[in-house]
Design an enzyme around this catalytic site. Structure first.
Site, mmCIF file in Angstrom:
data_model
loop_
_atom_site.group_PDB
_atom_site.id
_atom_site.type_symbol
_atom_site.label_atom_id
_atom_site.label_comp_id
_atom_site.label_asym_id
_atom_site.label_seq_id
_atom_site.Cartn_x
_atom_site.Cartn_y
_atom_site.Cartn_z
ATOM 1 N N ILE A 23 0.842 -1.115 0.160
ATOM 2 C CA ILE A 23 0.103 -0.075 -0.244
ATOM 3 C C ILE A 23 1.053 1.207 -0.047
ATOM 4 O O ILE A 23 0.647 2.225 -0.535
ATOM 5 C CB ILE A 23 -0.731 -0.076 1.259
ATOM 6 C CG1 ILE A 23 -1.848 -1.128 1.115
ATOM 7 C CG2 ILE A 23 -1.580 1.458 1.402
ATOM 8 C CD1 ILE A 23 -2.786 -1.461 2.559
ATOM 9 N N ASN A 95 2.587 4.562 7.564
ATOM 10 C CA ASN A 95 1.815 3.269 6.899
ATOM 11 C C ASN A 95 2.329 1.913 7.291
ATOM 12 O O ASN A 95 1.807 0.994 7.277
ATOM 13 C CB ASN A 95 2.054 3.389 5.403
ATOM 14 C CG ASN A 95 1.805 2.292 4.650
ATOM 15 O OD1 ASN A 95 0.862 1.772 4.447
ATOM 16 N ND2 ASN A 95 2.799 1.326 4.226
ATOM 17 N N SER A 147 -7.014 0.128 10.145
ATOM 18 C CA SER A 147 -7.521 -0.702 9.297
ATOM 19 C C SER A 147 -8.928 -0.986 9.899
ATOM 20 O O SER A 147 -9.321 -0.414 10.899
ATOM 21 C CB SER A 147 -6.720 -2.123 9.986
ATOM 22 O OG SER A 147 -7.594 -3.090 9.160
ATOM 23 N N TYR A 162 -2.991 -7.363 16.653
ATOM 24 C CA TYR A 162 -3.258 -6.413 15.496
ATOM 25 C C TYR A 162 -4.348 -5.554 15.296
ATOM 26 O O TYR A 162 -4.370 -4.177 15.478
ATOM 27 C CB TYR A 162 -3.308 -7.387 14.053
ATOM 28 C CG TYR A 162 -3.614 -6.576 12.840
ATOM 29 C CD1 TYR A 162 -2.227 -6.052 12.360
ATOM 30 C CD2 TYR A 162 -4.712 -6.154 12.166
ATOM 31 C CE1 TYR A 162 -2.313 -5.290 11.158
ATOM 32 C CE2 TYR A 162 -4.853 -5.517 11.058
ATOM 33 C CZ TYR A 162 -3.497 -5.136 10.443
ATOM 34 O OH TYR A 162 -3.715 -4.523 9.453
ATOM 35 N N LYS A 166 -4.454 -1.484 16.001
ATOM 36 C CA LYS A 166 -5.130 -0.566 15.014
ATOM 37 C C LYS A 166 -6.302 0.362 15.550
ATOM 38 O O LYS A 166 -6.178 1.569 15.103
ATOM 39 C CB LYS A 166 -5.723 -1.316 13.535
ATOM 40 C CG LYS A 166 -4.677 -1.864 12.768
ATOM 41 C CD LYS A 166 -3.529 -1.011 12.258
ATOM 42 C CE LYS A 166 -2.618 -1.435 11.224
ATOM 43 N NZ LYS A 166 -1.837 -0.668 10.632
ATOM 44 N N THR A 197 -1.928 -7.331 -1.074
ATOM 45 C CA THR A 197 -0.393 -6.720 -0.962
ATOM 46 C C THR A 197 0.225 -7.953 -0.545
ATOM 47 O O THR A 197 -0.125 -8.985 0.021
ATOM 48 C CB THR A 197 -0.195 -5.811 -0.181
ATOM 49 O OG1 THR A 197 -0.571 -6.419 1.376
ATOM 50 C CG2 THR A 197 -1.193 -4.526 -0.261
HETATM 51 N N1 LIG Z 1 -3.076 -5.453 3.115
HETATM 52 C C1 LIG Z 1 -4.131 -5.413 4.048
HETATM 53 O O1 LIG Z 1 -5.208 -5.997 3.730
HETATM 54 C C2 LIG Z 1 -4.502 -4.299 4.903
HETATM 55 C C3 LIG Z 1 -5.498 -4.042 5.355
HETATM 56 C C4 LIG Z 1 -5.722 -2.736 6.275
HETATM 57 C C5 LIG Z 1 -4.478 -2.170 6.752
HETATM 58 N N2 LIG Z 1 -3.264 -2.706 6.392
HETATM 59 C C6 LIG Z 1 -2.185 -1.825 6.883
HETATM 60 O O2 LIG Z 1 -1.480 -1.256 5.711
HETATM 61 C C7 LIG Z 1 0.121 -1.028 5.935
HETATM 62 C C8 LIG Z 1 0.615 -1.608 4.852
HETATM 63 O O3 LIG Z 1 0.543 -3.000 4.726
HETATM 64 P P1 LIG Z 1 0.683 -3.880 3.561
HETATM 65 O O4 LIG Z 1 -0.333 -4.612 3.323
HETATM 66 O O5 LIG Z 1 1.226 -2.851 2.331
HETATM 67 O O6 LIG Z 1 1.829 -4.607 3.984
HETATM 68 P P2 LIG Z 1 3.386 -4.951 3.456
HETATM 69 O O7 LIG Z 1 3.952 -5.786 4.293
HETATM 70 O O8 LIG Z 1 3.322 -5.396 2.069
HETATM 71 O O9 LIG Z 1 4.214 -3.599 3.756
HETATM 72 C C9 LIG Z 1 4.574 -3.052 4.964
HETATM 73 C C10 LIG Z 1 5.690 -2.124 4.791
HETATM 74 O O10 LIG Z 1 6.252 -1.858 6.105
HETATM 75 C C11 LIG Z 1 7.549 -2.026 6.063
HETATM 76 N N3 LIG Z 1 7.980 -2.038 7.508
HETATM 77 C C12 LIG Z 1 7.572 -3.178 8.392
HETATM 78 N N4 LIG Z 1 8.419 -2.908 9.479
HETATM 79 C C13 LIG Z 1 8.806 -1.644 9.422
HETATM 80 C C14 LIG Z 1 9.651 -1.124 10.491
HETATM 81 N N5 LIG Z 1 10.049 -1.657 11.609
HETATM 82 N N6 LIG Z 1 10.387 -0.037 9.850
HETATM 83 C C15 LIG Z 1 9.855 0.492 8.677
HETATM 84 N N7 LIG Z 1 9.203 -0.012 7.806
HETATM 85 C C16 LIG Z 1 8.725 -1.179 8.112
HETATM 86 C C17 LIG Z 1 7.743 -3.244 5.402
HETATM 87 O O11 LIG Z 1 9.136 -3.286 4.978
HETATM 88 C C18 LIG Z 1 6.735 -2.996 4.219
HETATM 89 O O12 LIG Z 1 7.524 -2.117 3.262
HETATM 90 C C19 LIG Z 1 0.048 -1.929 7.242
HETATM 91 O O13 LIG Z 1 0.099 -0.902 8.295
HETATM 92 C C20 LIG Z 1 -0.881 -2.631 7.051
HETATM 93 O O14 LIG Z 1 -1.387 -3.042 8.756
HETATM 94 C C21 LIG Z 1 -3.161 -3.656 5.334
#
Ligand SMILES: NC(=O)c1ccc[n+]([C@@H]2O[C@H](COP(=O)([O-])OP(=O)(O)OC[C@H]3O[C@@H](n4cnc5c(N)ncnc54)[C@H](O)[C@@H]3O)[C@@H](O)[C@H]2O)c1
Length: 255
Positions: A23, A95, A147, A162, A166, A197
């Site tokens: 995202i 994010n 989320s 989680y 959130k 993702t």
């Molecule tokens: N994918 C979904 O269904 C969904 C739904 C709701 C919310 N989210 C939220 O969206 C955000 C992004 O999720 P995504 O699905 O793109 O996940 P993803 O795992 O593809 O991306 C997460 C990113 O965060 C980075 N990251 C992790 N730990 C880190 C740290 N300690 N310091 C710096 N960067 C760090 C990772 O390297 C990665 O680039 C998250 O907060 C997740 O909880 C995701």
């Protein structure tokens, strides 16, 4: 200013944590199309640099910064690098986040604290770092990644760690919005539903099929479908909006 101009981010300086994939990367591409210069913050510098190069193809400035957002010294150093490259920060998209599935009665201390520490504590640290600059500037927009799990209990997977993190993000966002409103610093959050993702794909196909069955729109989100909400919150179009959470979930939380 025309309404279309209120959605433009020409020359605005933005940092995005976890901006090298998922995202974060998709939103980075969207905000770059709207004219923003982007600092891609990630733990792995190579992926961040690749994303920064892709962003530059859109005619904006982009930098890659290596930082683990759970480490205060690294957040401080990250901000120094962003300020040295861009001079200021107008928009922060906090994010970075993760999920660990464990039954609560069996949850390890690590499973609990690693998720809370990244999703809530790390997010606070980058909010704070951004606000220190924005308060001096007397303007800024902070957008936090919550989320739909802040609002409902996901099933059948067990992610109390989680979901609680959130829910904390939504309340933290409201608290910071009240504290920083006098400084013209707005703080809002987005609450996506299931989004395709790497994080979501780490779950089984069978589980994803169960999720889709419960989503009124009968599909998961493409990460691109979150760009619009972040763009709205980033710029002038949302100038009277603070402490708000925008749910983007294909209708999941309606019923
Ligand atoms: N994918 C979904 O269904 C969904 C739904 C709701 C919310 N989210 C939220 O969206 C955000 C992004 O999720 P995504 O699905 O793109 O996940 P993803 O795992 O593809 O991306 C997460 C990113 O965060 C980075 N990251 C992790 N730990 C880190 C740290 N300690 N310091 C710096 N960067 C760090 C990772 O390297 C990665 O680039 C998250 O907060 C997740 O909880 C995701």
């Amino acid at each position: 200013m025309s309404i279309i101009d209120k959605f433009r981010l020409n020359g605005k300086k933005v940092f995005i944590t976890g901006g090298s994939r998922g995202i974060g990367k998709s939103v980075a591409l969207g905000l770059a199309e709207a004219g923003a210069d982007i600092a891609v913050i990630a733990r792995g510098i190579e992926a961040a640099e690749e994303t920064a190069h892709e962003l530059e193809q859109k005619g904006v400035k982009a930098i890659a910064v290596k930082a683990d957002v759970t480490v205060p010294d690294q957040v401080e150093s990250m901000m120094k690098q962003v300020l040295s490259a861009f001079g200021t920060v107008d928009v922060a998209f906090n994010n970075a986040g993760t999920a660990v599935v464990e039954k609560s009665e069996e949850m390890s201390y690590e499973g609990l604290t690693s998720v809370i520490n990244l999703n809530l504590v790390g997010l606070f640290l980058t909010c704070q770092a951004a606000a220190k600059v924005m308060i001096v500037n007397k303007r800024g927009s902070i957008i936090n990644m919550a989320s739909m799990s802040a609002h409902v209990v996901n099933v059948p997977q067990t992610t109390a760690n989680y979901n609680a993190s959130k829910a904390g993000v939504v309340q933290l966002t409201k608290c910071l919005a009240v504290e920083w409103a006098p400084h013209n610093v707005r703080v809002n959050s987005i609450s996506p539903g299931y989004t395709l993702t790497e994080l979501a794909k780490s779950f089984s196909e069978d589980l994803m099929a169960q999720w889709i069955e419960r989503i009124p729109m009968k599909r998961m989100a493409d990460p691109e479908e979150l760009q619009g909400a972040v763009l709205f919150l980033a710029g002038e179009a949302s100038s009277y909006c603070t402490g708000t959470d925008i749910i983007i979930d294909g209708g999941y939380t309606i019923w």
